[in-house]
Design a protein around this motif. Structure first.
Motif, short mmCIF file in Angstrom:
data_model
loop_
_atom_site.label_atom_id
_atom_site.label_comp_id
_atom_site.label_asym_id
_atom_site.label_seq_id
_atom_site.Cartn_x
_atom_site.Cartn_y
_atom_site.Cartn_z
N ARG A 1 -3.77 1.46 -5.58
CA ARG A 1 -5.12 1.78 -6.06
C ARG A 1 -6.18 1.41 -5.03
O ARG A 1 -7.13 2.17 -4.80
CB ARG A 1 -5.37 1.02 -7.38
CG ARG A 1 -6.80 1.13 -7.89
CD ARG A 1 -6.93 0.59 -9.29
NE ARG A 1 -6.38 -0.75 -9.44
CZ ARG A 1 -7.01 -1.86 -9.10
NH1 ARG A 1 -8.21 -1.79 -8.54
NH2 ARG A 1 -6.46 -3.04 -9.30
N LYS B 1 -4.67 2.41 -22.31
CA LYS B 1 -5.48 3.52 -21.84
C LYS B 1 -6.59 3.88 -22.83
O LYS B 1 -7.72 4.20 -22.43
CB LYS B 1 -4.61 4.75 -21.58
CG LYS B 1 -5.38 5.89 -20.91
CD LYS B 1 -4.50 7.08 -20.62
CE LYS B 1 -5.27 8.11 -19.79
NZ LYS B 1 -6.56 8.47 -20.38
N PHE C 1 -9.28 1.29 -22.42
CA PHE C 1 -9.99 1.49 -21.16
C PHE C 1 -10.96 2.67 -21.25
O PHE C 1 -12.13 2.56 -20.84
CB PHE C 1 -8.96 1.73 -20.04
CG PHE C 1 -9.56 2.10 -18.71
CD1 PHE C 1 -10.24 1.16 -17.95
CD2 PHE C 1 -9.43 3.40 -18.22
CE1 PHE C 1 -10.79 1.51 -16.72
CE2 PHE C 1 -9.97 3.75 -17.00
CZ PHE C 1 -10.65 2.80 -16.25
N ASP D 1 -7.07 8.95 -10.19
CA ASP D 1 -7.36 8.80 -11.61
C ASP D 1 -8.88 8.88 -11.83
O ASP D 1 -9.66 8.23 -11.14
CB ASP D 1 -6.83 7.45 -12.12
CG ASP D 1 -6.79 7.38 -13.63
OD1 ASP D 1 -7.86 7.47 -14.26
OD2 ASP D 1 -5.69 7.22 -14.19
N ASN E 1 -11.02 5.66 -12.09
CA ASN E 1 -11.32 4.80 -10.94
C ASN E 1 -12.62 5.27 -10.30
O ASN E 1 -12.64 6.26 -9.56
CB ASN E 1 -10.18 4.85 -9.91
CG ASN E 1 -8.92 4.19 -10.43
OD1 ASN E 1 -8.97 3.29 -11.27
ND2 ASN E 1 -7.78 4.63 -9.95
N SER F 1 -15.05 0.73 -12.78
CA SER F 1 -13.88 0.82 -13.65
C SER F 1 -12.69 1.21 -12.79
O SER F 1 -12.81 2.05 -11.90
CB SER F 1 -14.11 1.85 -14.75
OG SER F 1 -14.38 3.12 -14.20
N CYS F 2 -11.57 0.56 -13.03
CA CYS F 2 -10.36 0.86 -12.26
C CYS F 2 -9.14 0.63 -13.15
O CYS F 2 -9.14 -0.25 -14.02
CB CYS F 2 -10.27 -0.02 -11.01
SG CYS F 2 -10.47 -1.78 -11.28
N THR F 3 -8.13 1.44 -12.91
CA THR F 3 -6.94 1.36 -13.76
C THR F 3 -5.70 1.74 -12.97
O THR F 3 -5.77 2.54 -12.02
CB THR F 3 -7.08 2.29 -14.98
OG1 THR F 3 -5.95 2.14 -15.82
CG2 THR F 3 -7.21 3.74 -14.56
N ASP F 4 -4.58 1.13 -13.33
CA ASP F 4 -3.27 1.52 -12.84
C ASP F 4 -2.27 1.19 -13.95
O ASP F 4 -2.67 0.80 -15.05
CB ASP F 4 -2.92 0.82 -11.51
CG ASP F 4 -3.00 -0.70 -11.60
OD1 ASP F 4 -2.33 -1.28 -12.49
OD2 ASP F 4 -3.71 -1.33 -10.79
N SER G 1 -6.08 -2.79 -16.09
CA SER G 1 -7.31 -2.00 -16.05
C SER G 1 -8.50 -2.94 -16.16
O SER G 1 -8.41 -4.00 -16.80
CB SER G 1 -7.34 -0.98 -17.20
OG SER G 1 -6.21 -0.12 -17.15
#
Length: 761
Positions: free
Chosen positions: A501, A593, A596, A628, A631, A654-657, A661
């Motif tokens: 990420r 998810k 988030f 994504d 992100n 905002s960031c997620t994997d 998140s």
């Protein structure tokens, strides 16, 4: 004029002052212009407009010129100054002028007065002319000529001194040249005179010397490793390191005001934990063995690595591990649990750049700011050879975190070793040094852990990560027990997912073809840098990292909320005063998810954000940070429903994997944000971040179905606020402030549960 706005010098040629410098400008350029144009001392240069070009004129000539001017301008001075009467005016033939010669008495009196006052005013000149029987204009000219004479004498004296100094420097230069012509370079053995050796030859000689030392060092390591004795083996460092090694604190190096107390703690830690000369050979031997173990663990499959029950993760067979690696750093301490994992991925970063990020303590800790809260290089044993990190060896200490108050941080003291292998693969390995020099009882130690990096086409790299630690996890709350014990909290999967990420984030920061509201490239970089600092501050504040001077408060009235306080003074990155940090974690029967997407969406912000107070929320700017859509870095405006309140700007990242998140935000000053959007320095924007950290609970046992993304199970959500409760750092913290923060966080939690339809959770 706004502070910090510069006026180009080409637009103000008349502003050049007496000293040849552009006049200083404050808030008003007109004032500076007036000061420069009407300074009295600027008229001093016009006092000698007849003499400026005649510095070599003798004193007698100057006197003659001034007296001649006097005779030609003052026709009423009498026979003392000019022959003839009015009848002579009709004679066309020029008459010879007589020049006035001052008496010895007049000269002595004016000399004595000149010593006391070289610039007499009109009153003093009139009084002096009356005493000496001279005209005031004669006195004025005499003082002018005297000042010019003194200036000329001073310049001649200075010129003589400069000539003498120049001769002395020339003699020294000749002496040094003669000495250098007979000297030799201590590094390469060649001549030191520049003209006697080309630059390329000199560079090759230095490189040859460094490689020879590295060969000797590696030979000595190999001899020790196979059991052959090595006599008087020194641990050498290359004479010319290819790059400076920053020994600063990882997360906050180069950011003003974010590391004063940390650096002091780092200096103390360095003096306590730095290895001794007797330790260094054993550290090198341990690093070489750890490198071999890492490569084998990264490449071997069964029976060393077994598939988990779900077939997704690789599980270490501990019995097989002990059989293959019987020595290592010693047996597992009593009460410790093993966490071992392996994960592979292809990331969008060149293999050379990736090695540099891993070996630079500041870049590494910033890249993994959600995992690394503090990092420090204690000593560099080797910086590598051939201009890169091949063979680099450094002793480090680091603190690892999970952004929640329910999981204690993990500290580790270890050596990091980087090596390039024959097939072009790079490897970076960490291994704890507790077995070499045991200190206080450690709660975590790293068996050989790290990654293999293989070059891929188009600037990509394949990374195989192995994370193998032994830890005392008795301080972990039951809510996070499964996440931690499964290795998903600190394991290889989270390291690789974070790396992937962050590589996408770096690539988007450097890209110029990504559509965005902010078209200014420098403005985009400044905004992303500001958001990066916000995320670092949030994560380290939630986990109570020792990198921050937080004080945990007890008896705050809410058992499930941890409240900490910190005083901020002279810190341009934070508002001054007393800051409270409150954080709590809880479980939600909702997939990560969905949580988030709900928290990052500005359309649903009013459902949980008390600060928006029912206002209209609008995204003003958006910077994509990866594949994504979640992100991104956003700038949000909250138009208050109450007209008496001013509008508010919120910076949000905002960031997620697949492992974690984050939704992190902070109110920002509108003026300061405009400076950032124009490419200004973001380090001086005061921030107090708040936000959310979302982790999967790692199980679907609660009966929650699969959502549209394929994720199942519930979520572990951490809510955290940093709030300025008093702008005076010396003020005392009131219990009312603590109660207000507790109520704020409790109300936010209830709103989130209600909005996600899980009030009974």
């Amino acid at each position: 004029m706004p502070a910090g706005v510069m006026i180009p010098a080409r637009n103000m040629p008349s502003m050049i002052g007496v000293n040849g410098n552009v006049g200083g400008f404050g808030s008003s350029s007109g004032l500076a212009l007036g000061q420069i144009m009407f300074q009295p001392n600027m008229m001093e240069g016009h006092e000698f407009h007849h003499l400026d070009m005649t510095h070599n004129t003798s004193e007698g000539d100057m006197t003659r010129i001034r007296d001649e001017e006097f005779d030609s301008t003052n026709t009423k001075s009498g026979s003392e100054n000019q022959e003839g009467a009015s009848g002579d005016d009709q004679d066309p033939r020029p008459k010879k002028k007589r020049y006035h010669r001052h008496t010895q008495h007049q000269i002595q009196e004016m000399e004595a007065f000149f010593k006391e006052c070289p610039h007499p005013d009109d009153k003093q000149r009139k009084e002096l002319s009356r005493e000496l029987g001279l005209e005031p204009l004669q006195v004025k000219f005499w003082f002018q000529n005297k000042r010019t004479q003194m200036k000329t004498q001073h310049e001649r004296h200075e010129n003589t001194q400069l000539r003498n100094e120049n001769e002395k420097l020339r003699a020294d230069n000749m002496r040094y040249r003669e000495a250098l012509s007979n000297a030799s370079c201590p590094n390469c053995g060649g001549p030191t005179a520049i003209g006697e050796m080309s630059f390329d030859e000199h560079h090759l000689r230095l490189e040859n010397t460094r490689l020879r030392e590295e060969i000797d060092r590696i030979s000595a390591i190999a001899a020790r490793y196979v059991g052959k004795p090595v006599v008087n083996y020194p641990v050498l460092s290359p004479p010319m390191p290819p790059r400076p090694v920053d020994l600063g604190v990882g997360n906050f190096g180069g950011q003003p005001g974010l590391g004063g107390d940390i650096y002091e703690a780092g200096d103390l830690l360095r003096s306590i934990s730095a290895p001794t000369e007797a330790d260094k050979p054993m550290i090198i031997e341990l690093a070489v063995a750890a490198m071999e173990e890492l490569i084998r663990m990264a490449q071997m499959d069964e029976p060393l690595w077994m598939n988990s029950l779900d077939g997704i993760d690789a599980v270490l067979n501990e019995d097989e591990y002990i059989r293959i690696f019987p020595h290592g750093i010693g047996p597992k301490p009593t009460g410790f649990k093993c966490e071992a994992s392996r994960e592979s991925a292809v990331v969008i970063m060149n293999h050379i750049n990736l090695v540099e990020y891993l070996m630079d303590v500041n870049q590494w800790s910033t890249l993994f700011s959600g995992i690394v809260s503090r990092a420090l290089t204690l000593e560099v044993l080797s910086t590598g050879v051939a201009g890169n990190y091949n063979g680099a060896l450094q002793v480090m200490t680091a603190e690892f975190q999970l952004p929640t108050p329910l999981v204690p941080t993990r500290e580790s003291y270890y050596v990091r070793y980087c090596k390039q292998h024959a097939d072009g693969t790079w490897a970076v390995v960490d291994v704890s040094l507790d077995s070499i020099r045991p200190g206080p009882a450690a709660r975590c130690r790293r068996r050989p852990s790290g990654c293999l990096i293989q070059e891929m086409p188009n600037g990509y790299s394949k990374v195989t990560w192995v994370e193998h630690v032994e830890v005392d996890d008795r301080g972990v709350h039951n809510l996070y027990k499964h996440l931690v014990s499964s290795g998903h909290a600190f394991g290889a999967k989270r390291w690789v997912a974070t790396l992937n990420r962050q590589c996408e984030r770096l690539a988007s920061a450097m890209a110029t073809n990504i559509p965005a509201v902010i078209t200014n490239q420098e403005g985009r970089k400044s905004m992303m840098k500001l958001a990066e600092r916000m995320v670092i501050s949030f994560c380290a504040g939630v986990s109570a990292s020792t990198a921050h001077t937080w004080t945990t408060l007890s008896g705050t009235g809410a058992d499930d909320v941890r409240v900490m306080t910190r005083k901020s003074v002279d810190d341009p990155g934070r508002p001054p005063g007393i800051v409270l940090s409150a954080a709590t974690s809880f479980w939600l029967p909702v997939p990560p998810k969905r949580v988030f997407d709900f928290l990052r969406d500005e359309n649903t912000r009013n459902e949980w954000d008390i600060l928006s107070n029912g206002g209209v929320v609008q995204e003003m700017a958006h910077i994509a940070n990866g594949r994504d859509t979640g992100n991104c870095v956003s700038l949000i405006r909250v138009n208050s429903a109450n007209s008496s309140q001013s509008n508010m700007l919120i910076l949000q990242e905002s960031c997620t994997d697949q492992t974690a998140s984050f939704v992190i935000y902070a109110p920002v000053d509108i003026v300061a944000m405009n400076v950032v959007l124009n490419g200004g320095d973001p380090d001086y924007v005061a921030l107090l971040p708040s936000g959310f950290a979302i982790f999967p609970d790692g199980t679907a046992a609660h009966g929650v179905g699969m959502d549209e993304s394929g994720s199942t199970g519930g979520s572990l959500l951490t809510v955290a606020f940093q709030i300025l409760v008093d702008s005076v750092p010396t003020a005392k913290l009131s219990l009312g402030s603590v109660a207000t923060v507790n109520n704020l966080i409790a109300c936010t939690v209830e709103r989130i549960k209600a909005s996600l339809s899980c009030e009974s959770a």
